[in-house]
Design a protein around this motif. Structure first.
Motif, mmCIF file in Angstrom:
data_model
loop_
_atom_site.group_PDB
_atom_site.id
_atom_site.type_symbol
_atom_site.label_atom_id
_atom_site.label_comp_id
_atom_site.label_asym_id
_atom_site.label_seq_id
_atom_site.Cartn_x
_atom_site.Cartn_y
_atom_site.Cartn_z
ATOM 1 N N ALA A 36 -27.132 -21.450 -29.555
ATOM 2 C CA ALA A 36 -26.952 -20.079 -29.092
ATOM 3 C C ALA A 36 -25.470 -19.713 -29.137
ATOM 4 N N PRO A 37 -25.170 -18.417 -29.222
ATOM 5 C CA PRO A 37 -23.769 -17.996 -29.133
ATOM 6 C C PRO A 37 -23.184 -18.427 -27.788
ATOM 7 N N ALA A 38 -21.942 -18.877 -27.802
ATOM 8 C CA ALA A 38 -21.320 -19.328 -26.553
ATOM 9 C C ALA A 38 -21.123 -18.164 -25.589
ATOM 10 N N GLY A 39 -20.870 -16.981 -26.126
ATOM 11 C CA GLY A 39 -20.682 -15.822 -25.259
ATOM 12 C C GLY A 39 -19.504 -16.022 -24.316
ATOM 13 N N ASP A 40 -19.739 -15.740 -23.034
ATOM 14 C CA ASP A 40 -18.688 -15.872 -22.027
ATOM 15 C C ASP A 40 -18.615 -17.278 -21.444
ATOM 16 N N ILE A 41 -19.482 -18.183 -21.923
ATOM 17 C CA ILE A 41 -19.489 -19.552 -21.388
ATOM 18 C C ILE A 41 -18.478 -20.379 -22.177
ATOM 19 N N SER A 42 -17.347 -20.657 -21.554
ATOM 20 C CA SER A 42 -16.258 -21.361 -22.229
ATOM 21 C C SER A 42 -16.481 -22.869 -22.186
ATOM 22 N N ALA A 43 -15.612 -23.584 -22.902
ATOM 23 C CA ALA A 43 -15.671 -25.048 -22.871
ATOM 24 C C ALA A 43 -15.396 -25.569 -21.457
ATOM 25 N N ASP A 44 -14.526 -24.887 -20.712
ATOM 26 C CA ASP A 44 -14.281 -25.282 -19.319
ATOM 27 C C ASP A 44 -15.524 -25.062 -18.469
ATOM 28 N N ASP A 45 -16.242 -23.986 -18.726
ATOM 29 C CA ASP A 45 -17.500 -23.747 -18.010
ATOM 30 C C ASP A 45 -18.489 -24.871 -18.281
ATOM 31 N N GLU A 46 -18.528 -25.352 -19.531
ATOM 32 C CA GLU A 46 -19.420 -26.458 -19.865
ATOM 33 C C GLU A 46 -19.046 -27.722 -19.086
ATOM 34 N N GLN A 47 -17.749 -27.882 -18.778
ATOM 35 C CA GLN A 47 -17.313 -29.025 -17.979
ATOM 36 C C GLN A 47 -17.426 -28.747 -16.487
ATOM 37 N N THR A 48 -17.837 -27.513 -16.139
ATOM 38 C CA THR A 48 -17.933 -27.028 -14.753
ATOM 39 C C THR A 48 -16.604 -27.171 -14.023
ATOM 40 N N ILE A 49 -15.518 -26.804 -14.727
ATOM 41 C CA ILE A 49 -14.197 -26.790 -14.114
ATOM 42 C C ILE A 49 -13.583 -25.409 -14.286
ATOM 43 N N PRO A 50 -12.709 -24.999 -13.366
ATOM 44 C CA PRO A 50 -12.034 -23.707 -13.527
ATOM 45 C C PRO A 50 -10.987 -23.766 -14.634
ATOM 46 N N THR A 51 -10.700 -22.629 -15.223
ATOM 47 C CA THR A 51 -9.663 -22.534 -16.242
ATOM 48 C C THR A 51 -8.350 -22.207 -15.551
ATOM 49 N N TYR A 52 -7.467 -23.195 -15.439
ATOM 50 C CA TYR A 52 -6.262 -22.985 -14.647
ATOM 51 C C TYR A 52 -5.306 -21.991 -15.289
ATOM 52 N N GLU A 53 -5.405 -21.773 -16.621
ATOM 53 C CA GLU A 53 -4.517 -20.821 -17.270
ATOM 54 C C GLU A 53 -4.707 -19.395 -16.742
ATOM 55 N N GLU A 54 -5.808 -19.143 -16.023
ATOM 56 C CA GLU A 54 -6.002 -17.829 -15.422
ATOM 57 C C GLU A 54 -4.931 -17.521 -14.381
ATOM 58 N N ILE A 55 -4.229 -18.577 -13.919
ATOM 59 C CA ILE A 55 -3.111 -18.381 -12.995
ATOM 60 C C ILE A 55 -2.077 -17.440 -13.620
ATOM 61 N N LEU A 56 -1.922 -17.530 -14.941
ATOM 62 C CA LEU A 56 -0.914 -16.735 -15.628
ATOM 63 C C LEU A 56 -1.186 -15.238 -15.529
ATOM 64 N N GLU A 57 -2.445 -14.870 -15.279
ATOM 65 C CA GLU A 57 -2.820 -13.459 -15.239
ATOM 66 C C GLU A 57 -2.797 -12.902 -13.820
ATOM 67 N N LEU A 58 -2.557 -13.750 -12.822
ATOM 68 C CA LEU A 58 -2.587 -13.296 -11.433
ATOM 69 C C LEU A 58 -1.352 -12.483 -11.073
ATOM 70 N N PRO A 59 -1.501 -11.430 -10.276
ATOM 71 C CA PRO A 59 -0.318 -10.800 -9.682
ATOM 72 C C PRO A 59 0.377 -11.831 -8.788
ATOM 73 N N VAL A 60 1.699 -11.793 -8.754
ATOM 74 C CA VAL A 60 2.439 -12.790 -7.982
ATOM 75 C C VAL A 60 2.008 -12.789 -6.525
ATOM 76 N N GLU A 61 1.687 -11.627 -5.984
ATOM 77 C CA GLU A 61 1.288 -11.556 -4.571
ATOM 78 C C GLU A 61 -0.032 -12.269 -4.298
ATOM 79 N N ASP A 62 -0.804 -12.597 -5.338
ATOM 80 C CA ASP A 62 -2.060 -13.324 -5.153
ATOM 81 C C ASP A 62 -1.857 -14.838 -5.142
ATOM 82 N N ILE A 63 -0.627 -15.299 -5.333
ATOM 83 C CA ILE A 63 -0.313 -16.723 -5.276
ATOM 84 C C ILE A 63 0.287 -17.025 -3.916
#
Length: 246
Positions: free
Chosen positions: A139-166
């Protein structure tokens, strides 16, 4: 001492002095082009025995995104991820063996009851089968990433956070692994995420998710296996190879 001899000594001295200054300037320029993190131990990224001093950047909520951006994941590795999910009155733990080669990721996850779910994905198409069965679901992977397959969060999403959310960020060692630590502020639903990212491998080493201050999810993958993935890891049960031969 005659004048010619004094002149020779002067020229030799000047030559050595200029050479030493050039080496010092070259070393300074090389050092300041690199970034590492503060540590009471050998700085991460420093080659043992070189004695090379590296530029240091302090890790704070304001600078952690810059520090994270310097990291990169290895192109090939194999490791085991242990995940614990917790709820009121109970918990469950499972392991996922992950193998990565270039853009391909394979996961073999042992489910409750002992059944094993196999999946191979390149982020575009995902192949899934169970145990030693030969039937493969594609099936198409769609929104299910390789990290999702490992059931782990994608830490690079930290880069997209507003600084006040850290909420917190610093440099920590966990089980002997040098890491960048990041903690998010509590979101409107009451969740807080914690990440420990290895500065040596660029991989997420430990992560937690808390709800109203209580852990509901934990993952750990503290080491890499010595054996790298092979083409056999990315071959379907019917013998179809997914990795292109070099």
């Amino acid at each position: 001492m005659d004048k010619r001899w004094r002149d020779r000594i002067t020229v030799a001295f000047l030559t050595v002095t200029v050479a030493v200054i050039a080496v010092m300037l070259s070393g300074t320029l090389h050092r300041t082009s690199r970034i590492t993190l503060p540590s009471g131990q050998q700085p991460p990224g420093q080659t043992a025995g070189t004695g090379e001093a590296l530029a240091v950047v302090e890790v704070t909520p304001e600078t952690v995104q810059t520090a994270i951006a310097t990291l990169s994941r290895p192109q090939e590795y194999r490791r085991t991820v242990t995940v614990e999910q917790l709820w009121a009155g109970g918990s469950g733990t499972y392991e996922t063996a992950a193998a990565v080669s270039g853009g391909w990721t394979r996961t073999d996850r042992t489910l409750s009851g002992g059944r094993v779910r196999h999946a191979i994905t390149d982020g575009e198409i995902t192949y899934i089968w169970y145990d030693s069965e030969t039937a493969v679901y594609t099936a198409p992977a769609g929104d299910i990433s390789a990290d999702d397959e490992q059931t782990i969060p994608t830490y690079e999403e930290i880069l997209e956070l507003p600084v006040e959310d850290i909420a917190a960020a610093d440099y920590r060692t966990i089980s002997g692994v040098n890491c960048i630590y990041v903690e998010t502020a509590e979101d409107p639903a009451g969740y807080v995420l914690r990440y420990w990212v290895s500065v040596d491998t660029g991989l997420l080493t430990v992560s937690e998710r808390l709800l109203d201050g209580e852990p509901v999810y934990r993952m750990a993958a503290l080491s890499l296996d010595q054996d790298l993935p092979t083409a056999a890891d990315f071959t379907l049960p019917d013998g179809t190879p997914l990795l292109e031969e070099e």
